[in-house]
Motif scaffolding. Structure first.
Motif, PDB file in Angstrom:
ATOM      1  N   GLY A  19      95.054 -42.105  39.930  1.00 50.54           N
ATOM      2  CA  GLY A  19      94.851 -42.945  41.106  1.00 50.54           C
ATOM      3  C   GLY A  19      95.592 -44.264  41.019  1.00 50.54           C
ATOM      4  N   GLY A 211      87.826 -46.956  43.392  1.00 54.28           N
ATOM      5  CA  GLY A 211      88.901 -46.830  42.402  1.00 54.28           C
ATOM      6  C   GLY A 211      89.648 -48.149  42.394  1.00 54.28           C
ATOM      7  N   GLU A 383      87.348 -37.001  42.614  1.00 53.42           N
ATOM      8  CA  GLU A 383      88.690 -36.953  43.228  1.00 53.42           C
ATOM      9  C   GLU A 383      89.503 -35.782  42.668  1.00 53.42           C
ATOM     10  OE1 GLU A 383      90.597 -40.800  42.918  1.00 53.42           O
ATOM     11  OE2 GLU A 383      89.810 -41.394  44.874  1.00 53.42           O
TER      12      GLU A 383
END
Ligand SMILES: Nc1ncnc2c1ncn2[C@@H]1O[C@H](COP(=O)(O)OP(=O)(O)OP(=O)(O)O)[C@@H](O)[C@H]1O
Ligand SMILES: CC(=O)N[C@H]1[C@@H]2OC[C@@H](O2)[C@@H](O)[C@@H]1O[C@H](C)C(=O)O
Length: 420
Positions: A19, A211, A383
């Motif tokens: 991410g 995140g 995710e």
């Protein structure tokens, strides 16, 4: 075979993502069955594999806008594909092999469509709204100039063809481009998966990922035309500014505020949070998406400058930046949701920041703030799991985007498939 017949047989799928925090590759090995309302996943293994330090530095530099040659870009692209393929190999150790792999790759650039917040809307109005994003930096100005074309652009590195070649597993990658091509932001993409894995028959829920960037999916109670009532957008900074501040304040000794302990020893400066909440991004209506291009180094520098007027110490500054994350999330619910949720479910690394979680709970008063772990879905690997599901849907010919979330003109198959 019809997709639903195919889906009756559980499929073993790997999901991979790194991410915006660029902290490493999250890998999930899952068994998936069903398609949508009957979608089921079992997490067989989940792990995070840190990037080699030098590769991480190069990725962060590219993400921060440092100019590189095409030759270097090609090198980084394949270096990422190689570590992603290694993550895929490692996560299968001790398990039956997977037959499908979904790789998000590494975002190094994300530019929302012109007229961010009004996806697909080009022209003067769109430009004007994008220009409002510039008060913070020269970097943000470049972002505006680049953003004079109507479509968005998002670049994820780690090419799928190489991952397929190295793993010998059919790989789906490049998930965002198809949505962007039809006017969408290409983000957030996880909400459709959230809808089928985390909806509740009676309860409206906000699934809040924290995140580097934060994003929310509001999932109304699962009855009637509930799918059309879903709302989703990027809420703004998650940990990105906090991580950068910690690194700066600790002179590189720390990369994040473990459990939020440092911030917890300070006090948020409310007038500064109020001032920061005036920033245009927080007021743009969804669909909207963002990235480190906005909430990155230059943004933090402006925050540090603003903070000088209040003579904050390090702990107070971290408490104030943490408050910005919490307040921008709650402000966005109050501003853009048709109704407040009955429960908030956190996921992503920020869900481990206990101080941030406490501040969110305080701002949300009686709405319980849980993590997705508490309803049976891993907050750390959600995710990665989502990209396994998106690959599985792509393979079955099922669309993965939610136009209400991304602003795309229609549902579309997400991702390019590479076969051995
Ligand atoms: N124990 C902890 N206490 C506080 N913060 C934590 C903790 N563990 C992780 N984090 C934060 O979570 C961040 C990583 O979160 P995550 O892996 O969800 O981000 P990401 O997936 O890279 O970002 P995005 O969802 O925007 O793509 C770290 O950079 C750190 O700031
Ligand atoms: C371009 C990009 O990588 N965006 C990420 C980022 O990280 C969080 C937020 O911004 C989110 O919208 C998106 O990722 C998740 C996985 C998504 O698409 O749902």
């Amino acid at each position: 075979m019809h997709p639903t017949e195919q889906a009756a047989v559980p499929t073993r799928v790997i999901g991979l993502i790194s991410g915006t925090s660029v902290d490493g590759i999250d890998a999930a090995l899952v068994e998936i069955s069903g398609t949508e309302l009957d979608l089921k996943i079992e997490l067989l293994a989940g792990a995070t594999y840190p990037y080699p330090a030098e590769l991480r530095e190069r990725i962060l530099a590219v993400g921060a806008g440092v100019a590189i040659s095409m030759a270097e870009l090609a090198e980084i692209d394949d270096a990422i594909a190689i570590v992603f393929a290694q993550a895929a190999q490692n996560i299968q150790i001790g398990h039956q092999p997977a037959t499908l792999l979904g790789s998000h790759g590494q975002t190094v650039y994300h530019r929302p469509p012109a007229g961010v917040g009004k996806a697909g809307e080009a022209g003067e109005q769109g430009k004007k709204e994008t220009e409002m994003l510039t008060p913070y930096s020269a970097e943000a100005k470049r972002f505006t100039i680049a953003n004079s074309t109507p479509l968005g652009y998002s670049l994820q590195l780690g090419r799928g063809a190489l991952i397929t070649h190295l793993t010998r597993i059919t790989t789906v990658s490049n998930f965002r481009v198809a949505d962007i091509a039809i006017g969408g932001h290409g983000a957030p993409l996880v909400p459709r998966v959230d809808a089928y894995l985390l909806s509740h028959p009676q309860e409206g829920r906000c699934i809040q990922n924290i995140g580097g960037i934060g994003n929310v999916a509001y999932i109304p109670p699962r009855y009637g035309d509930w799918l059309s009532k879903i709302r989703a957008w990027d809420t703004g900074p998650g940990n990105s500014l906090l991580d950068l501040a910690v690194e700066h304040l600790s002179a590189g000794a720390k990369t994040y505020d473990e459990d939020g302990n440092w911030a917890a020893s300070g006090t948020p400066c409310d007038p500064l949070v109020e001032q920061w909440l005036n920033q245009e991004y927080f007021h743009l209506p969804p669909p909207k998406s963002t990235g480190r291009e906005l909430f990155g180094v230059a943004y933090l520098h402006q925050c540090l400058k603003d903070a000088q007027a209040y003579q904050l110490n390090a702990a107070d500054l971290l408490a104030t930046l943490t408050e910005l994350t919490a307040a921008s999330i709650v402000h966005s619910y109050r501003t853009f949701l048709p109704e407040m949720p009955q429960r908030v479910l956190l996921c992503g690394g920020g869900s481990r920041n206990l101080y941030l979680k406490r501040r969110l709970q305080l701002l949300l008063t009686s709405i319980p703030v849980w993590t997705t772990d508490e309803v049976g879905l891993s907050a750390d690997f959600k995710e990665a799991i989502a990209f396994a599901v998106l690959a599985y849907w792509r393979n079955l010919g099922i669309p993965g985007n939610l136009p209400i979330a991304t602003g795309a003109s229609q549902e579309v198959l997400l991702g390019e498939i590479y076969q051995i």
